[in-house]
Design a protein around this motif. Structure first.
Motif, PDB file in Angstrom:
ATOM      1  N   SER A 317     -21.485   3.572  30.925  1.00 37.21           N
ATOM      2  CA  SER A 317     -22.781   3.365  31.550  1.00 37.21           C
ATOM      3  C   SER A 317     -22.751   2.117  32.413  1.00 37.21           C
ATOM      4  O   SER A 317     -22.135   1.114  32.066  1.00 37.21           O
ATOM      5  N   LYS A 318     -23.420   2.175  33.563  1.00 39.90           N
ATOM      6  CA  LYS A 318     -23.542   1.018  34.431  1.00 39.90           C
ATOM      7  C   LYS A 318     -24.836   0.258  34.151  1.00 39.90           C
ATOM      8  O   LYS A 318     -25.024  -0.854  34.639  1.00 39.90           O
ATOM      9  N   ASP A 319     -25.734   0.878  33.420  1.00 38.87           N
ATOM     10  CA  ASP A 319     -27.037   0.274  33.140  1.00 38.87           C
ATOM     11  C   ASP A 319     -27.028  -0.298  31.734  1.00 38.87           C
ATOM     12  O   ASP A 319     -27.238   0.417  30.759  1.00 38.87           O
ATOM     13  N   HIS A 320     -26.785  -1.595  31.642  1.00 37.00           N
ATOM     14  CA  HIS A 320     -26.685  -2.242  30.343  1.00 37.00           C
ATOM     15  C   HIS A 320     -27.993  -2.978  30.056  1.00 37.00           C
ATOM     16  O   HIS A 320     -28.124  -4.182  30.306  1.00 37.00           O
ATOM     17  N   TYR A 321     -28.968  -2.230  29.540  1.00 38.30           N
ATOM     18  CA  TYR A 321     -30.256  -2.828  29.228  1.00 38.30           C
ATOM     19  C   TYR A 321     -30.946  -1.995  28.157  1.00 38.30           C
ATOM     20  O   TYR A 321     -30.582  -0.856  27.881  1.00 38.30           O
ATOM     21  N   TYR A 322     -31.940  -2.620  27.535  1.00 37.69           N
ATOM     22  CA  TYR A 322     -32.801  -1.913  26.598  1.00 37.69           C
ATOM     23  C   TYR A 322     -34.108  -1.567  27.305  1.00 37.69           C
ATOM     24  O   TYR A 322     -34.650  -2.383  28.047  1.00 37.69           O
ATOM     25  N   ARG A 323     -34.599  -0.372  27.065  1.00 40.94           N
ATOM     26  CA  ARG A 323     -35.868   0.053  27.633  1.00 40.94           C
ATOM     27  C   ARG A 323     -36.950  -0.171  26.583  1.00 40.94           C
ATOM     28  O   ARG A 323     -36.949   0.462  25.531  1.00 40.94           O
ATOM     29  N   GLY A 325     -41.045  -0.253  26.354  1.00 38.64           N
ATOM     30  CA  GLY A 325     -42.274  -0.020  27.112  1.00 38.64           C
ATOM     31  C   GLY A 325     -41.960   0.265  28.562  1.00 38.64           C
ATOM     32  O   GLY A 325     -41.184   1.160  28.881  1.00 38.64           O
ATOM     33  N   GLU A 326     -42.521  -0.537  29.459  1.00 40.12           N
ATOM     34  CA  GLU A 326     -42.265  -0.378  30.892  1.00 40.12           C
ATOM     35  C   GLU A 326     -41.257  -1.398  31.393  1.00 40.12           C
ATOM     36  O   GLU A 326     -41.048  -1.532  32.595  1.00 40.12           O
ATOM     37  N   ARG A 327     -40.624  -2.117  30.489  1.00 42.71           N
ATOM     38  CA  ARG A 327     -39.716  -3.191  30.887  1.00 42.71           C
ATOM     39  C   ARG A 327     -38.265  -2.847  30.553  1.00 42.71           C
ATOM     40  O   ARG A 327     -37.986  -2.149  29.594  1.00 42.71           O
ATOM     41  N   ASP A 328     -37.339  -3.354  31.355  1.00 38.71           N
ATOM     42  CA  ASP A 328     -35.912  -3.271  31.103  1.00 38.71           C
ATOM     43  C   ASP A 328     -35.434  -4.657  30.684  1.00 38.71           C
ATOM     44  O   ASP A 328     -35.535  -5.629  31.445  1.00 38.71           O
ATOM     45  N   ILE A 329     -34.906  -4.755  29.453  1.00 37.16           N
ATOM     46  CA  ILE A 329     -34.451  -6.041  28.932  1.00 37.16           C
ATOM     47  C   ILE A 329     -32.931  -6.043  28.900  1.00 37.16           C
ATOM     48  O   ILE A 329     -32.320  -5.160  28.289  1.00 37.16           O
ATOM     49  N   PRO A 330     -32.276  -7.012  29.542  1.00 35.70           N
ATOM     50  CA  PRO A 330     -30.795  -7.049  29.546  1.00 35.70           C
ATOM     51  C   PRO A 330     -30.232  -7.118  28.131  1.00 35.70           C
ATOM     52  O   PRO A 330     -30.804  -7.748  27.247  1.00 35.70           O
TER      53      PRO A 330
END
Length: 331
Positions: A317-323, A325-330
């Motif tokens: 995966s290239k997207d290393h974040y936690y979803r 709510g409406e926010r993306d947290i690294p």
């Protein structure tokens, strides 16, 4: 020699302790992450948990009702852990027991007045499907039965069913047959522990004979000893066949035991008498798109949930974040 033996025993004890500790840490982290996300307001029990994407689309396009065979003694020992792991990923999940719980349960409980114990499993199966047919037949596409120690990967189940027709007279699961020495007919069925799946047509045909004593007699040895085999017999009398549920490489999607049993070859002497399709042990034992496993301990439910719905490889995966709510947290 005595010292060497004591050292060997000590090493075994330490290894066992470390493995147990690792399992506990994974379980605790899975529960912690799930609780933190729930507290953040991004997930509730009416929606599938886990990663976003195609699974959310199939939640509405492939509707699945799951019912869990349980009992008064196991409702709070086993089934409650289903409510905290894979259960909410079905469109609806019903926990079927034969006594009314003595305290609140975090899931939909159906109490049916049948004989308690193994001899009443066929009665419980008929009663559960009767209730589901009367109340939910028009609301869902597929109807899945599993045990309270089954782990179901609902995303993969929906993916598998997305190419099937609920109007076909077919049902799916791990294909077995009764040995010739136990019965004088060629009886094929899908394992109840690994879970079986009926579409609308299969369920409708079953209900047309479920209480016909000439076709599906209640007081026979088969009905009192093997509800899954009895269901297979009744369905076969109405022309419902067992569909192919293995993947394109011939590997099973519905697994009869824990994964390590098949990987290490701990399958017992009885299985070869019942299997229809050849199988292999080792890492190629089962499909990459596994749907179910049976005989899963409560703590392993959380471990499996972490590995299937939280664990990720950074290389995939290239997207290393936690979803949240409406926010993306690294990460």
């Amino acid at each position: 020699m005595k010292l060497r033996g004591k050292l060997g025993i000590a090493t075994l004890v330490v290894c066992s302790f470390v493995m147990g500790l690792m399992t506990s840490l994974i379980t605790m982290r899975s529960m912690y992450v799930r609780r933190k996300v729930r507290d953040a307001g991004s997930v509730d029990d009416s929606t599938p948990r886990g990663r976003l994407g195609a699974a959310d689309y199939s939640f509405t396009s492939v509707s699945v009702l799951c019912w869990v065979m349980t009992s008064p003694e196991n409702l709070f020992k086993r089934a409650i852990h289903v409510t905290q792991t894979w259960g909410p990923r079905c469109n609806k999940t019903i926990y079927v027991t034969d006594e009314t719980p003595d305290r609140p349960f975090p899931g939909s409980v159906l109490t049916v007045p049948v004989t308690h114990g193994r001899t009443g499993l066929w009665q419980k199966t008929r009663a559960a499907f009767t209730y589901i047919y009367d109340h939910y037949y028009d609301q869902f596409d597929w109807f899945v039965k599993v045990d309270d120690d089954t782990y179901l990967i609902v995303d993969n189940l929906r993916y598998f069913l997305s190419t099937k027709k609920t109007t076909d007279p077919v049902y799916y699961g791990h294909h077995l047959k009764l040995p010739s020495e136990t019965i004088d007919i060629d009886l094929h069925f899908s394992s109840g522990g690994a879970g079986y799946v009926l579409g609308k047509e299969a369920l409708s045909r079953f209900m047309s004979v479920a209480f016909d004593e000439k076709i599906c007699p209640e007081n026979v040895t088969l009905a009192m000893s093997a509800e899954d085999a009895m269901l297979g017999y009744c369905l076969s009398q109405k022309g419902v066949r067992i569909g192919e549920s293995r993947d394109s490489l011939g590997r099973e999607r519905f697994v009869l035991f824990q994964m390590d049993h098949f990987i290490y070859g701990f399958i017992g002497d009885w299985l070869p008498k019942y299997i229809v399709n050849n199988f292999t042990t080792g890492m190629d034992c089962c499909s990459d798109y596994l749907i179910s496993m049976h005989y899963i301990k409560p703590y392993s439910m959380y471990t499996m949930d972490f590995l299937t719905h939280h664990f990720q490889l950074s290389s995939r995966s290239k997207d290393h974040y936690y979803r949240v709510g409406e926010r993306d947290i690294p990460v």
